[in-house]
Design an enzyme around this catalytic site. Structure first.
Site, PDB file in Angstrom:
ATOM      1  N   ASN A  37       6.998 -26.756   1.747  1.00 27.49           N
ATOM      2  CA  ASN A  37       6.957 -27.367   0.428  1.00 27.49           C
ATOM      3  C   ASN A  37       8.329 -27.870  -0.037  1.00 27.49           C
ATOM      4  O   ASN A  37       9.259 -27.088  -0.185  1.00 27.49           O
ATOM      5  CB  ASN A  37       6.437 -26.278  -0.526  1.00 27.49           C
ATOM      6  CG  ASN A  37       6.037 -26.803  -1.855  1.00 27.49           C
ATOM      7  OD1 ASN A  37       6.180 -27.973  -2.138  1.00 27.49           O
ATOM      8  ND2 ASN A  37       5.521 -25.909  -2.689  1.00 27.49           N
ATOM      9  N   HIS A 122      -5.431 -17.125  -9.826  1.00 28.14           N
ATOM     10  CA  HIS A 122      -4.306 -17.313 -10.751  1.00 28.14           C
ATOM     11  C   HIS A 122      -4.823 -17.609 -12.153  1.00 28.14           C
ATOM     12  O   HIS A 122      -5.278 -18.721 -12.413  1.00 28.14           O
ATOM     13  CB  HIS A 122      -3.456 -18.500 -10.321  1.00 28.14           C
ATOM     14  CG  HIS A 122      -2.623 -18.258  -9.109  1.00 28.14           C
ATOM     15  ND1 HIS A 122      -1.610 -19.109  -8.739  1.00 28.14           N
ATOM     16  CD2 HIS A 122      -2.616 -17.272  -8.191  1.00 28.14           C
ATOM     17  CE1 HIS A 122      -1.033 -18.658  -7.634  1.00 28.14           C
ATOM     18  NE2 HIS A 122      -1.630 -17.548  -7.273  1.00 28.14           N
ATOM     19  N   ARG A 147      -4.172 -12.610 -10.876  1.00 31.45           N
ATOM     20  CA  ARG A 147      -2.756 -12.706 -11.253  1.00 31.45           C
ATOM     21  C   ARG A 147      -2.675 -13.233 -12.673  1.00 31.45           C
ATOM     22  O   ARG A 147      -3.371 -14.198 -13.019  1.00 31.45           O
ATOM     23  CB  ARG A 147      -2.016 -13.649 -10.295  1.00 31.45           C
ATOM     24  CG  ARG A 147      -0.511 -13.569 -10.410  1.00 31.45           C
ATOM     25  CD  ARG A 147       0.188 -14.613  -9.533  1.00 31.45           C
ATOM     26  NE  ARG A 147       0.271 -15.893 -10.196  1.00 31.45           N
ATOM     27  CZ  ARG A 147       1.103 -16.882  -9.828  1.00 31.45           C
ATOM     28  NH1 ARG A 147       1.903 -16.721  -8.776  1.00 31.45           N
ATOM     29  NH2 ARG A 147       1.125 -18.024 -10.479  1.00 31.45           N
ATOM     30  N   TYR A 159       7.262 -20.293 -15.383  1.00 32.71           N
ATOM     31  CA  TYR A 159       6.662 -20.349 -14.056  1.00 32.71           C
ATOM     32  C   TYR A 159       5.186 -19.916 -14.114  1.00 32.71           C
ATOM     33  O   TYR A 159       4.848 -18.944 -14.787  1.00 32.71           O
ATOM     34  CB  TYR A 159       7.402 -19.430 -13.064  1.00 32.71           C
ATOM     35  CG  TYR A 159       6.589 -19.208 -11.826  1.00 32.71           C
ATOM     36  CD1 TYR A 159       6.538 -20.173 -10.834  1.00 32.71           C
ATOM     37  CD2 TYR A 159       5.783 -18.078 -11.693  1.00 32.71           C
ATOM     38  CE1 TYR A 159       5.718 -20.016  -9.736  1.00 32.71           C
ATOM     39  CE2 TYR A 159       4.966 -17.908 -10.595  1.00 32.71           C
ATOM     40  CZ  TYR A 159       4.936 -18.889  -9.620  1.00 32.71           C
ATOM     41  OH  TYR A 159       4.118 -18.737  -8.538  1.00 32.71           O
ATOM     42  N   ASP A 212       3.605 -12.284 -11.014  1.00 29.40           N
ATOM     43  CA  ASP A 212       4.660 -12.850 -10.169  1.00 29.40           C
ATOM     44  C   ASP A 212       5.909 -13.105 -11.006  1.00 29.40           C
ATOM     45  O   ASP A 212       5.887 -13.906 -11.941  1.00 29.40           O
ATOM     46  CB  ASP A 212       4.155 -14.161  -9.559  1.00 29.40           C
ATOM     47  CG  ASP A 212       5.082 -14.706  -8.482  1.00 29.40           C
ATOM     48  OD1 ASP A 212       6.195 -14.176  -8.318  1.00 29.40           O
ATOM     49  OD2 ASP A 212       4.684 -15.680  -7.806  1.00 29.40           O
ATOM     50  N   HIS A 214       8.754 -14.171  -9.631  1.00 24.83           N
ATOM     51  CA  HIS A 214       9.348 -15.338  -8.971  1.00 24.83           C
ATOM     52  C   HIS A 214      10.870 -15.246  -8.865  1.00 24.83           C
ATOM     53  O   HIS A 214      11.595 -16.191  -9.189  1.00 24.83           O
ATOM     54  CB  HIS A 214       8.914 -16.642  -9.652  1.00 24.83           C
ATOM     55  CG  HIS A 214       8.523 -17.709  -8.654  1.00 24.83           C
ATOM     56  ND1 HIS A 214       9.373 -18.717  -8.278  1.00 24.83           N
ATOM     57  CD2 HIS A 214       7.396 -17.887  -7.941  1.00 24.83           C
ATOM     58  CE1 HIS A 214       8.764 -19.491  -7.376  1.00 24.83           C
ATOM     59  NE2 HIS A 214       7.567 -19.004  -7.149  1.00 24.83           N
ATOM     60  N   GLU A 238       5.320  -9.021  -8.120  1.00 23.25           N
ATOM     61  CA  GLU A 238       5.676  -9.813  -6.940  1.00 23.25           C
ATOM     62  C   GLU A 238       7.048 -10.432  -7.102  1.00 23.25           C
ATOM     63  O   GLU A 238       7.393 -10.908  -8.185  1.00 23.25           O
ATOM     64  CB  GLU A 238       4.601 -10.908  -6.781  1.00 23.25           C
ATOM     65  CG  GLU A 238       4.905 -11.971  -5.762  1.00 23.25           C
ATOM     66  CD  GLU A 238       3.819 -13.050  -5.755  1.00 23.25           C
ATOM     67  OE1 GLU A 238       2.707 -12.794  -6.279  1.00 23.25           O
ATOM     68  OE2 GLU A 238       4.083 -14.141  -5.242  1.00 23.25           O
ATOM     69  N   GLU A 264       7.027 -14.142   0.390  1.00 21.61           N
ATOM     70  CA  GLU A 264       6.488 -15.484   0.664  1.00 21.61           C
ATOM     71  C   GLU A 264       7.535 -16.418   1.251  1.00 21.61           C
ATOM     72  O   GLU A 264       7.183 -17.402   1.891  1.00 21.61           O
ATOM     73  CB  GLU A 264       5.861 -16.089  -0.593  1.00 21.61           C
ATOM     74  CG  GLU A 264       6.828 -16.420  -1.696  1.00 21.61           C
ATOM     75  CD  GLU A 264       6.123 -16.868  -2.971  1.00 21.61           C
ATOM     76  OE1 GLU A 264       5.074 -16.293  -3.302  1.00 21.61           O
ATOM     77  OE2 GLU A 264       6.625 -17.787  -3.638  1.00 21.61           O
ATOM     78  N   ARG A 285       4.250 -10.040   1.826  1.00 27.23           N
ATOM     79  CA  ARG A 285       3.565 -11.283   1.453  1.00 27.23           C
ATOM     80  C   ARG A 285       3.873 -12.461   2.375  1.00 27.23           C
ATOM     81  O   ARG A 285       3.694 -13.619   2.008  1.00 27.23           O
ATOM     82  CB  ARG A 285       3.903 -11.662   0.003  1.00 27.23           C
ATOM     83  CG  ARG A 285       3.440 -10.625  -1.010  1.00 27.23           C
ATOM     84  CD  ARG A 285       3.362 -11.198  -2.404  1.00 27.23           C
ATOM     85  NE  ARG A 285       2.321 -12.182  -2.500  1.00 27.23           N
ATOM     86  CZ  ARG A 285       2.497 -13.501  -2.486  1.00 27.23           C
ATOM     87  NH1 ARG A 285       3.706 -14.015  -2.401  1.00 27.23           N
ATOM     88  NH2 ARG A 285       1.469 -14.313  -2.561  1.00 27.23           N
ATOM     89  N   ASP A 318       0.531 -24.814  -1.667  1.00 28.23           N
ATOM     90  CA  ASP A 318       1.500 -25.486  -0.787  1.00 28.23           C
ATOM     91  C   ASP A 318       1.226 -25.185   0.687  1.00 28.23           C
ATOM     92  O   ASP A 318       1.907 -25.728   1.554  1.00 28.23           O
ATOM     93  CB  ASP A 318       2.946 -25.106  -1.150  1.00 28.23           C
ATOM     94  CG  ASP A 318       3.222 -23.614  -1.039  1.00 28.23           C
ATOM     95  OD1 ASP A 318       2.269 -22.825  -0.951  1.00 28.23           O
ATOM     96  OD2 ASP A 318       4.415 -23.258  -1.045  1.00 28.23           O
ATOM     97  N   GLU A 341      -3.797 -13.953  -1.510  1.00 26.42           N
ATOM     98  CA  GLU A 341      -3.718 -14.936  -2.593  1.00 26.42           C
ATOM     99  C   GLU A 341      -4.620 -16.136  -2.266  1.00 26.42           C
ATOM    100  O   GLU A 341      -4.664 -16.592  -1.123  1.00 26.42           O
ATOM    101  CB  GLU A 341      -2.264 -15.411  -2.761  1.00 26.42           C
ATOM    102  CG  GLU A 341      -2.056 -16.368  -3.927  1.00 26.42           C
ATOM    103  CD  GLU A 341      -0.595 -16.801  -4.055  1.00 26.42           C
ATOM    104  OE1 GLU A 341       0.098 -16.872  -3.027  1.00 26.42           O
ATOM    105  OE2 GLU A 341      -0.159 -17.054  -5.192  1.00 26.42           O
ATOM    106  N   TRP A 404      14.696 -20.240  -9.117  1.00 26.70           N
ATOM    107  CA  TRP A 404      13.367 -20.687  -9.556  1.00 26.70           C
ATOM    108  C   TRP A 404      12.334 -19.899  -8.791  1.00 26.70           C
ATOM    109  O   TRP A 404      11.462 -19.336  -9.241  1.00 26.70           O
ATOM    110  CB  TRP A 404      13.128 -22.184  -9.288  1.00 26.70           C
ATOM    111  CG  TRP A 404      11.815 -22.593  -9.871  1.00 26.70           C
ATOM    112  CD1 TRP A 404      11.533 -22.860 -11.193  1.00 26.70           C
ATOM    113  CD2 TRP A 404      10.557 -22.734  -9.181  1.00 26.70           C
ATOM    114  NE1 TRP A 404      10.195 -23.154 -11.331  1.00 26.70           N
ATOM    115  CE2 TRP A 404       9.585 -23.084 -10.122  1.00 26.70           C
ATOM    116  CE3 TRP A 404      10.177 -22.589  -7.836  1.00 26.70           C
ATOM    117  CZ2 TRP A 404       8.242 -23.303  -9.790  1.00 26.70           C
ATOM    118  CZ3 TRP A 404       8.851 -22.805  -7.492  1.00 26.70           C
ATOM    119  CH2 TRP A 404       7.887 -23.173  -8.477  1.00 26.70           C
TER     120      TRP A 404
HETATM  121 MG   LIG Z   1       4.580 -16.041  -5.461  1.00 29.50          MG
END
Ligand SMILES: [Mg+2]
Length: 404
Positions: A37, A122, A147, A159, A212, A214, A238, A264, A285, A318, A341, A404
């Site tokens: 991504n 989500h 989530r 986010y 999350d 992030h 997460e 991730e 993850r 993504d 997820e 981010w």
């Molecule tokens: Mg995530």
């Protein structure tokens, strides 16, 4: 059975996807997802310029040998570009092996260890009230795990607050530059426990709730967040700190019993071996397409199984449907599956990809077609050419660059 062609297809049916197509001398085709991504064309070039020529003439059924050849043979090992490219080859070869044997990939991996794959959706909202409406929407669709993200009051953007299947806002805001978000840790830490409390109060004690972060907190801030969420018994928080610092999780662990998930952005077992062997996390993850494919992710999950860590693979939009299908096959077969997820994909993705996976009562199944059960329509893909797109970047309220 020799490989006779390896081609890279870049298409944007709602979002950019890079797909590897491997063809054998018998005319069998295997598909692998090579999407990274925001840096898609780097992997496309890595494959076209450096990997595809090496595949021609190789035996398509020697999956382990090809993996080792591409990993050890590159000398410059690991990293997201290399491991995403290797993953695409690996997954395409598993797809071909399934088609040769007439079996779905999960049966080649040891067979079904469960009836289906528990996925989480989500839910989000620009207010807590909107979030509650969205959680109800997912619950009514049968999701057993959700989530929860809501806009932090006082911030222009947060986010995870976006379109239903888009999730992330990633459209260029100014020409071809990334969107810039602003982050305030104090406002966030004040808000999240109130948000989760409202969801728990509305939906009761049994729905599994995830959140999350992030990558935005320091270790001690993550410990504070985890402690503040303990009364609500989260399924996990997460990516609470930047993921490359494995020892940070020691600090978080010392301060909270809220379960922790991360991974991730990892590319190999060496990104998470400390996290696993020191039992610093509860869920790993890592994803098939960013961690060297089914062959390497199976190794990661096997190590995790020894230490009581369960899987919780990334499954955002993504990753292409090819990647998502490969995740479901692996999820079905491993002993230490935790959760998966599932974000879905943006329209008109179904014009390009056909999939065999299905969902019933909160569980997904990869289907029983030979291989992955996913096909790509090349003519349809050609109608949706690549579009430059970036993930957002993030700054603190004083203008400092942030995660981010
Ligand atoms: Mg995530």
């Amino acid at each position: 059975m020799k490989i006779t062609a390896a081609d890279v297809i870049v298409t944007c049916p709602g979002r950019n996807y890079v797909t590897l197509k491997i063809t054998t001398e018998d005319g069998l085709v295997g598909w692998g997802d090579a999407t990274l991504n925001g840096r898609e064309l780097a992997v496309a070039s890595y494959l076209r310029d450096h990997v595809c020529p090496l595949l021609i003439g190789r035996n398509a059924t020697r999956i382990t040998d090809t993996w080792q050849y591409l990993y050890r043979g590159a000398y410059w090992r690991r990293g997201p570009v290399t491991m995403t490219a290797i993953a695409a080859v690996d997954v395409a070869l598993w797809d071909i092996l399934g088609k040769i044997s007439g079996l779905p990939v999960y049966r080649l991996l040891g067979g079904a260890a469960r009836e289906g794959v528990t996925v989480y959706g989500h839910a989000n909202g620009s207010t807590i009230e909107e979030l509650l409406t969205d959680v109800a929407h997912y619950r009514d669709q049968g999701y057993r795990a959700i989530r929860v993200q809501a806009a932090v009051p006082g911030l222009d953007s947060t986010y995870g607050i976006g379109g239903k299947s888009a999730g992330h806002t990633y459209e260029p805001a100014d020409g071809e530059q990334p969107t810039e978000n602003v982050w305030d840790t104090a406002a966030y830490l004040d808000f999240v426990p109130k948000m989760v409390a409202a969801v728990r109060d509305e939906f009761g004690p049994t729905v599994r709730l995830l959140h999350d972060v992030h990558h935005r907190l320091s270790p001690i801030e993550a410990g504070q967040l985890g402690k503040s969420l303990e009364p609500y018994r989260m399924f996990w928080i997460e990516d609470s700190t930047p993921a490359e610092d494995q020892s940070a999780f020691r600090t978080i662990r010392q301060h909270t019993t809220t379960p922790l998930a991360v991974g991730e952005v990892f590319n190999s077992v060496y990104d998470c071996n400390q996290l696993i062997t020191e039992r610093l996390i509860d869920y790993i993850r890592t994803s098939v397409s960013h961690t060297g494919g089914i062959t390497h992710l199976r190794d990661v999950f096997a190590l995790a199984n020894v230490y009581g860590v369960r899987s919780g693979s990334h499954g955002a939009g993504d990753l292409s449907p090819v990647s998502f299908a490969s995740a479901l096959h692996l999820d079905m077969a491993i002993p230490n599956f935790g959760i998966q997820e599932y974000m879905g994909h943006l329209d008109p993705w179904r014009e390009v990809f056909s999939v065999g996976y299905t969902m019933h009562d909160g569980l997904m199944h990869p289907g029983d077609a030979p291989g992955l059960g996913v096909e790509l329509d090349e003519q349809a893909a050609a109608r949706y050419p690549y579009q430059p797109q970036y993930l957002p970047v993030n700054r603190l309220t004083d203008g400092s660059m942030w995660d981010w």
